[in-house]
Motif scaffolding. Structure first.
Motif, PDB file in Angstrom:
ATOM      1  N   SER A  31       0.916  -1.059  -0.076  1.00 58.94           N
ATOM      2  CA  SER A  31       0.270   0.171  -0.041  1.00 58.94           C
ATOM      3  C   SER A  31       0.715   1.280   0.128  1.00 58.94           C
ATOM      4  CB  SER A  31      -0.880  -0.198   1.163  1.00 58.94           C
ATOM      5  OG  SER A  31      -1.965   0.939   1.185  1.00 58.94           O
TER       6      SER A  31
ATOM      7  N   ASP B 104      -6.089   2.183  -3.777  1.00 57.70           N
ATOM      8  CA  ASP B 104      -7.319   2.193  -3.139  1.00 57.70           C
ATOM      9  C   ASP B 104      -7.548   3.529  -2.484  1.00 57.70           C
ATOM     10  OD1 ASP B 104      -5.473   1.839  -1.243  1.00 57.70           O
ATOM     11  OD2 ASP B 104      -6.358   0.138  -0.378  1.00 57.70           O
ATOM     12  N   ARG B 105      -6.696   4.245  -2.156  1.00 54.18           N
ATOM     13  CA  ARG B 105      -6.920   5.565  -1.575  1.00 54.18           C
ATOM     14  C   ARG B 105      -6.612   6.736  -2.332  1.00 54.18           C
ATOM     15  NH1 ARG B 105      -3.039   5.130   3.629  1.00 54.18           N
ATOM     16  NH2 ARG B 105      -3.655   7.281   3.609  1.00 54.18           N
TER      17      ARG B 105
HETATM   18 MG    MG Z   1      -3.435   1.489  -0.332  1.00 51.13          MG
END
Ligand code: MG
Length: 456
Positions: A98, A244-245
């Protein structure tokens, strides 16, 4: 050497340190053992250069223990989650660390619905991994590997299915996109194309050579802010390496703060649909105000994406997310998804004829003060107990102790929790002004200091 972190969110470690091919292969074997021989797992990775090595090792473990593997190549975390559902797989694996720096990589495990494992499932997987007792299949029962290159196309289709493509496309928005040379760099321009945006794409190469620190926070986004100003764009979007962010820069090149991603997306969806929303305990109160204005309520879950999703499914919430830039639209796939966030903010701008700055100004403003400091694990519970006792007599205090402690007052709220992975305590508070928020933090800190000193 740092230790390998094995938590409910998966495995994370340093490449060439705690996370190497042996560990990765063992986790592949453990997952296969948990699912059972003959099952199928999809696997994908972000752009880190260590990705192919970790991917091959996990796949090797899965295949050795009789589980079939469908390789998706480089893809975003929400894209891999979506394909886990669409391909009716028995599980998914995402190779990503991430927002952590390039030295790290990680392995995230998904359920068939695309959501990361429950705490119970993660504990079971960890137990199997620790036992190192894996039943390898014989030659006839080894897993079979195949590949699938549909992830980006299917992801874009799924997002476009929940957006008014025509309304956004008609505006021909000028957008700066910073994909930090991560997995978003491949799929996001496809979405922008469908929405007829004029895109200035910075850090667009999927090389895994992160152009700046990957955590999507203000100090790492100077290049994006500058690019928005230089091109006179309507908006700037920044993604983290696994996409995802999402964080947003307004039309003046101002970073609006990661808490606004969810608040804006929520304000948008509530124009069209009504129902319960969900977020975690650490997220700004803005979402409560936005929901209340639409006659709706917000469910608060413990910190961690899996907890928010679990609360959404349990409470029938139609939308949710996290204040760290995570927007969750279950109609696409119930995980944080920067592509959904981008599409929703663009449609919000299109149908209101307002700029990002104007939309931000319509949401009540708060100041969120976050602090963290060293704290022995055994001091956490006594500090929380002391804070509870301290605030018990305060009029209107409302307590939530599902994850540390959060106390809401009319003028703001304060939260206190210990970290699951480090000897650290976090105290955060939010109020209409900085003075009130800082005073709430100081109030808890004053309770905590003597207790922590007594335990060291
Ligand atoms: Mg992420």
């Amino acid at each position: 050497m740092e230790r390998l972190i094995v938590s409910v969110s998966g495995v994370r470690g340093t490449v060439g340190g705690t996370l190497g091919p042996q560990v990765a292969r063992d986790f592949g074997c453990a997952l296969a053992q948990m699912l059972g021989s003959g099952r199928t797992v999809v696997i994908g990775r972000d752009t880190r250069s260590s990705g192919p090595m970790i991917r091959d090792a996990v796949a090797s473990g899965l295949l050795a223990c009789g589980v079939n593997v469908i390789d998706l190549g480089v893809a975003s975390t929400p894209g891999i989650a979506l394909m886990t559902v669409r391909l009716k797989a028995d599980g998914g694996v995402v190779i990503t660390a991430s927002h952590n720096p390039i030295e790290y990589n990680g392995i995230k495990f998904l359920q068939p619905n695309g959501v990361c494992l429950t705490a119970a499932q993660a504990a079971r997987l960890k137990g199997i991994w620790e036992s190192r007792r894996f039943a390898e299949a014989d030659a006839r029962r080894r897993g079979v590997e195949s590949s699938n290159d549909r992830t980006h196309a299917e992801h874009v289709e799924a997002v476009c299915a929940v957006v008014d493509v025509k309304a956004v496309a008609g505006k021909r928005f000028k957008v700066v996109l910073d994909s930090i040379n991560g997995a978003g760099g491949l799929v996001t321009p496809m979405l922008m194309g469908r929405l007829s945006c004029q895109v200035v794409h910075i850090n667009a190469e999927p090389t895994g050579q992160f152009a700046h620190k990957p955590e999507p926070v203000e100090e790492n986004l100077a290049q994006l802010c500058q690019a928005v100003r230089d091109c006179g764009a309507h908006v700037g979007f920044g993604q983290d390496p696994d996409a995802d962010r999402l964080v947003i820069v307004d039309e003046t090149g101002r970073f609006i703060g990661e808490e606004y991603t969810l608040a804006l997306a929520a304000a948008f969806v509530l124009r069209h649909r009504k129902g319960k929303l969900a977020t975690n305990l650490a997220t700004s109160r803005m979402i409560d105000d936005v929901a209340a204005a639409a006659g709706c309520t917000v469910v608060r879950a413990p910190t961690g994406e899996a907890n928010v999703v679990e609360a959404m499914l349990r409470e029938g919430c139609f939308f949710g997310g996290e204040g760290n830039g995570g927007v969750i639209e279950p109609r696409v796939v119930p995980v944080r998804n920067s592509l959904v966030g981008i599409a929703y903010v663009l449609q919000y701008m299109a149908e209101t004829n307002r700029t990002v700055g104007e939309l931000v100004a319509r949401i009540p403003r708060y100041v969120l003060v976050k602090t963290k400091f060293p704290c022995a694990a055994e001091a956490v519970a006594p500090v929380i107990a002391a804070a509870r006792g301290h605030f018990a007599s305060r009029p209107g205090a409302r307590f939530n102790d599902s994850d540390g402690l959060r106390v809401d007052f009319d003028e703001g709220w304060v939260g206190v929790r210990g970290s699951n992975t480090e000897p650290i305590m976090r105290i955060f508070a939010e109020a209409r002004d900085e003075r009130t928020a800082s005073a709430l933090v100081a109030e808890v800190r004053n309770l905590a200091d003597p207790i922590i000193a007594g335990k060291t």
